[in-house]
Design a protein around this motif. Structure first.
Motif, PDB file in Angstrom:
ATOM      1  N   THR A  87       3.480 -15.842   1.868  1.00 53.55           N
ATOM      2  CA  THR A  87       4.678 -15.057   2.163  1.00 53.55           C
ATOM      3  C   THR A  87       4.435 -14.235   3.415  1.00 53.55           C
ATOM      4  N   GLN A  88       5.345 -14.273   4.342  1.00 50.10           N
ATOM      5  CA  GLN A  88       5.175 -13.501   5.568  1.00 50.10           C
ATOM      6  C   GLN A  88       5.815 -12.129   5.440  1.00 50.10           C
ATOM      7  N   PHE A  89       5.048 -11.102   5.825  1.00 52.64           N
ATOM      8  CA  PHE A  89       5.596  -9.748   5.877  1.00 52.64           C
ATOM      9  C   PHE A  89       5.701  -9.354   7.346  1.00 52.64           C
ATOM     10  N   VAL A  98      10.227  -9.066   0.237  1.00 48.69           N
ATOM     11  CA  VAL A  98       9.109  -9.974  -0.057  1.00 48.69           C
ATOM     12  C   VAL A  98       8.016  -9.271  -0.865  1.00 48.69           C
ATOM     13  N   LEU A  99       8.097  -7.944  -0.956  1.00 51.85           N
ATOM     14  CA  LEU A  99       7.088  -7.198  -1.714  1.00 51.85           C
ATOM     15  C   LEU A  99       7.442  -7.097  -3.201  1.00 51.85           C
ATOM     16  N   ASN A 100       8.542  -7.725  -3.615  1.00 50.11           N
ATOM     17  CA  ASN A 100       8.932  -7.702  -5.033  1.00 50.11           C
ATOM     18  C   ASN A 100       8.348  -8.885  -5.783  1.00 50.11           C
ATOM     19  N   ASN A 129       1.108   0.249  -1.120  1.00 53.39           N
ATOM     20  CA  ASN A 129       1.823   0.475  -2.380  1.00 53.39           C
ATOM     21  C   ASN A 129       1.977  -0.829  -3.157  1.00 53.39           C
ATOM     22  N   TRP A 130       2.243  -1.925  -2.437  1.00 55.11           N
ATOM     23  CA  TRP A 130       2.398  -3.229  -3.091  1.00 55.11           C
ATOM     24  C   TRP A 130       1.077  -3.694  -3.711  1.00 55.11           C
ATOM     25  N   LEU A 131      -0.009  -3.506  -2.988  1.00 51.08           N
ATOM     26  CA  LEU A 131      -1.311  -3.932  -3.505  1.00 51.08           C
ATOM     27  C   LEU A 131      -1.770  -3.028  -4.647  1.00 51.08           C
ATOM     28  N   GLY A 132      -1.513  -1.732  -4.543  1.00 50.91           N
ATOM     29  CA  GLY A 132      -1.955  -0.780  -5.569  1.00 50.91           C
ATOM     30  C   GLY A 132      -3.330  -0.230  -5.231  1.00 50.91           C
ATOM     31  N   GLU A 133      -3.564   1.041  -5.527  1.00 50.49           N
ATOM     32  CA  GLU A 133      -4.810   1.691  -5.097  1.00 50.49           C
ATOM     33  C   GLU A 133      -6.053   1.131  -5.787  1.00 50.49           C
ATOM     34  N   ASP A 134      -5.881   0.450  -6.943  1.00 58.95           N
ATOM     35  CA  ASP A 134      -7.024  -0.168  -7.633  1.00 58.95           C
ATOM     36  C   ASP A 134      -7.164  -1.643  -7.284  1.00 58.95           C
TER      37      ASP A 134
END
Length: 241
Positions: A87-89, A98-100, A129-134
């Motif tokens: 997926t291209q961002f 695309v981040l959903n 935010n999409w990846l998540g801090e963990d």
């Protein structure tokens, strides 16, 4: 035959390095320094597939420009059977849709990632935010030498400022300490300043001879080409290169 022995060896070394933790509790990275023609893209897709099979369904592939998305699709399709996950961002409001997704190989250019990266509503913040801090999946810095100017350098014409690209690359690594970082470049170890972005190789910091990345650069630079050759040898011995 989809993956050569040389590529599989690199995928294995990457997995070994990513299973280690540095003294600062971040995950050790891996430097893919194969020359042109070995097929680094195929190796990268293999590293991503290895992690995907272990349940890490998100990955980030940072590349030079949007035209290389098709190259990523080609390599992913060879290993995954299709390129549906790629997926291209590109940034901007339209791109946020695309981040959903909870499963994707997100491809982003260095320029899209670094543009105003420290502002509140930047592409950088949206991707974090999409990846998540963990996040503990793969982040690939393809053509990683693009981040070469990651620190201010004193030259013949005065101080050369650090580039936004280099600063964004370091900030991404610091924001996601569990991420499995892959630096990919055929020209990564030509000048010592060009390794300053490689925060995750364990070349400086606790347990090493260099307190900081800047200490590493200044000391190795004083040793000239011979010191750089020793660094490349040591990285190979450490299993990170």
């Amino acid at each position: 035959g989809i993956v050569s022995d040389v590529q599989l060896e690199a995928i294995s070394y990457a997995g070994q390095s990513h299973s280690q933790t540095l003294p600062d509790k971040s995950t050790r990275g891996f430097f893919l320094g194969d020359g042109t023609g070995i097929g680094k893209g195929r190796t990268i897709a293999g590293i991503i597939l290895d992690n995907y099979n272990q349940g890490r369904k998100k990955s980030l592939w940072v590349t030079l420009n949007a035209s290389l998305v098709n190259d990523a699709k080609r390599d992913v399709e060879a290993l995954f059977g299709n390129s549906d996950l790629v997926t291209q961002f590109a940034g901007g409001k339209k791109a946020e849709s695309v981040l959903n997704t909870d499963e994707a190989i997100m491809v982003v250019s260095y320029s899209a990632l670094s543009k105003g990266f420290d502002s509140d509503n930047s592409n950088f913040k949206k991707i974090i935010n999409w990846l998540g801090e963990d996040f503990d999946g793969v982040i690939v810095f393809d053509e990683a030498h693009k981040m070469g100017n990651a620190t201010a350098v004193k030259g013949t014409r005065g101080i050369k400022k650090a580039s936004q690209t280099g600063l964004a690359g370091i900030a991404l690594q610091k924001a996601l300490p569990k991420a499995k970082i892959v630096y990919s470049s055929a020209t990564g170890a030509t000048e010592v300043e060009n390794l300053r972005y490689a925060e995750r190789l364990g070349l400086w910091g606790e347990g090493t001879a260099f307190a900081t990345g800047d200490d590493f650069v200044s000391n190795i630079k004083a040793g000239g080409l011979a010191a750089m050759e020793l660094i490349a040898r040591d990285m190979k011995a450490m299993g990170v290169y």
